[in-house]
Design an enzyme around this catalytic site. Structure first.
Site, mmCIF file in Angstrom:
data_model
loop_
_atom_site.group_PDB
_atom_site.id
_atom_site.type_symbol
_atom_site.label_atom_id
_atom_site.label_comp_id
_atom_site.label_asym_id
_atom_site.label_seq_id
_atom_site.Cartn_x
_atom_site.Cartn_y
_atom_site.Cartn_z
ATOM 1 N N LYS A 192 48.567 3.130 -74.034
ATOM 2 C CA LYS A 192 47.290 3.071 -74.751
ATOM 3 C C LYS A 192 47.523 3.565 -76.174
ATOM 4 O O LYS A 192 47.967 4.698 -76.381
ATOM 5 C CB LYS A 192 46.262 3.948 -74.043
ATOM 6 N N LYS A 245 46.785 -1.426 -73.657
ATOM 7 C CA LYS A 245 45.507 -1.412 -74.354
ATOM 8 C C LYS A 245 45.680 -0.990 -75.795
ATOM 9 O O LYS A 245 46.371 0.005 -76.029
ATOM 10 C CB LYS A 245 44.589 -0.415 -73.637
HETATM 11 C C1 PBG Z 1 38.538 6.471 -73.063
HETATM 12 C C2 PBG Z 1 38.417 5.019 -73.282
HETATM 13 C C3 PBG Z 1 38.273 4.344 -74.508
HETATM 14 C C4 PBG Z 1 38.190 2.985 -74.207
HETATM 15 C C5 PBG Z 1 38.254 2.874 -72.825
HETATM 16 N N1 PBG Z 1 38.431 4.140 -72.283
HETATM 17 C C6 PBG Z 1 38.081 4.813 -75.880
HETATM 18 C C7 PBG Z 1 38.986 5.701 -76.582
HETATM 19 O O1 PBG Z 1 40.139 5.941 -76.225
HETATM 20 O O2 PBG Z 1 38.497 6.191 -77.592
HETATM 21 C C8 PBG Z 1 38.029 1.898 -75.221
HETATM 22 C C9 PBG Z 1 37.554 0.620 -74.695
HETATM 23 C C10 PBG Z 1 37.141 -0.371 -75.723
HETATM 24 O O3 PBG Z 1 37.286 -0.190 -76.948
HETATM 25 O O4 PBG Z 1 36.640 -1.402 -75.290
HETATM 26 N N2 PBG Z 1 37.799 6.900 -71.972
#
Ligand code: PBG
Length: 322
Positions: A192, A245
């Site tokens: 991520k 991601k």
């Molecule tokens: C954290 C989380 C995030 C997303 C999914 N889970 C945001 C982050 O890391 O700030 C982002 C998902 C998206 O942008 O669609 N719980």
């Protein structure tokens, strides 16, 4: 003799016969935002078509998902109260726990995956416990264990930790196994990135950090080798599915994981990717449906077996008519 690759492109029939990748409804996971409260059905401005619901308004959305043939959802909760450590995440009466029970009771055919993190639940908006202005990894792990067991007890089918803490998969696997939930798989947000493409989500989930950013735990977008390292650890710790991601700017990473690991690969087509397509389409600058299908197809071609996407309902409609 000339090499004539155009022979296999001559008609739609032959193009269909030699097509290598296809989007299928079974590939899709639809994220849902559930907010504590009543009568809530709030459109998220930067994500046209996506709403926050409360538990008493969510059935409309779930009915629609079922009608369209979407069989998996990823739950995000927006609690009424936050604190320093995000203790609402393991409250048996918390918004996620109640939502899981509601869906499993009234929609037993829907596969329920929960996002496992703290950022929507902490007063500071970070993904764990803060010590010395940074997220304390190991203190956060203990609370992650409490959170997943609570989701499992409520009936979650799968958990998806997204906090990028070191050792989170081992901790979660052990916590689930020790409490008898050895059948529940873990989908790790293994790779991520600290991405600006999460902007609209943070409006949706009310999870913008109040200070700093997430670069001490989420990955540097410049790094590719490190992605293999991250995925290797999660693989060794027992993650059942490895996720990348965001998706669109990280197709190379999706392919790396596909080539290097013997696990299903998922990708998250995030809020910013969704918002860009919707915005350009609203301006009349692109053909929304075609751009949507092409970009999601590119994720499959890159190697994604599963795609988490806000477009799931739109894709389902498109697949049904073609
Ligand atoms: C954290 C989380 C995030 C997303 C999914 N889970 C945001 C982050 O890391 O700030 C982002 C998902 C998206 O942008 O669609 N719980």
């Amino acid at each position: 003799m000339m090499n004539r690759t155009r022979r296999l492109r001559k008609t739609e029939n032959i193009r269909r016969l030699v097509r290598e990748n296809r989007l299928h409804i079974d590939d899709l996971i639809y994220p849902l935002f559930i907010e504590e409260g009543q009568g809530i059905e709030t459109e998220i401005e930067s994500m046209p078509g996506i709403k926050r619901f409360s538990l008493d308004t969510i059935s409309k959305e779930l009915d629609e998902i079922c009608e369209l043939g979407i069989s998996a959802v990823l739950l995000f909760g927006i609690p009424a109260s936050k604190d320093e450590i995000g203790s609402e995440t393991w409250n048996e009466q918390g918004i996620i726990q109640r939502t899981i029970r509601y869906i499993k009771k009234h929609y037993p055919g829907i596969y329920v995956i929960t996002d496992v993190c703290f950022c929507e639940y902490t007063s500071h908006g970070h993904c764990g416990i803060i010590h010395d202005n940074d997220v304390d990894n190991d203190a956060t792990l203990a609370n992650l264990a409490k959170q997943v067991v609570s989701h499992a007890r409520a009936g979650a089918d799968m958990v998806a930790p997204s906090g990028m803490m070191d050792g989170m998969i081992a901790t979660i696997r052990q916590a689930l196994d020790e409490t008898g939930y050895y059948k529940i798989p873990v989908m790790s947000y293994a790779v991520k990135y600290a991405s600006a493409f999460y902007g609209p989500f943070r409006d949706a989930a009310d999870s913008t950090p109040s200070f700093g950013d997430r670069r001490t735990y989420q990955m540097d977008p410049a790094n590719r080798d490190e992605a293999l390292r991250e995925a290797t650890f999660d693989d060794q710790e027992g993650a059942d599915i490895l996720m990348v991601k965001p998706a669109l700017s990280y197709l190379d990473i999706i392919r790396d994981l596909k080539n290097n690991f013997d696990r299903p690969v998922a990708c998250y087509n995030v809020s910013g990717e969704y918002a860009m397509v919707k915005a350009a389409s609203a301006k009349g600058w692109i053909d929304e449906e075609k751009v949507m299908m092409e970009s999601l197809l590119s994720m499959k071609r890159a190697g994604a077996d599963l795609i988490i996407t806000y477009f799931a309902k739109d894709v389902a409609r498109c697949l049904l008519k073609n």
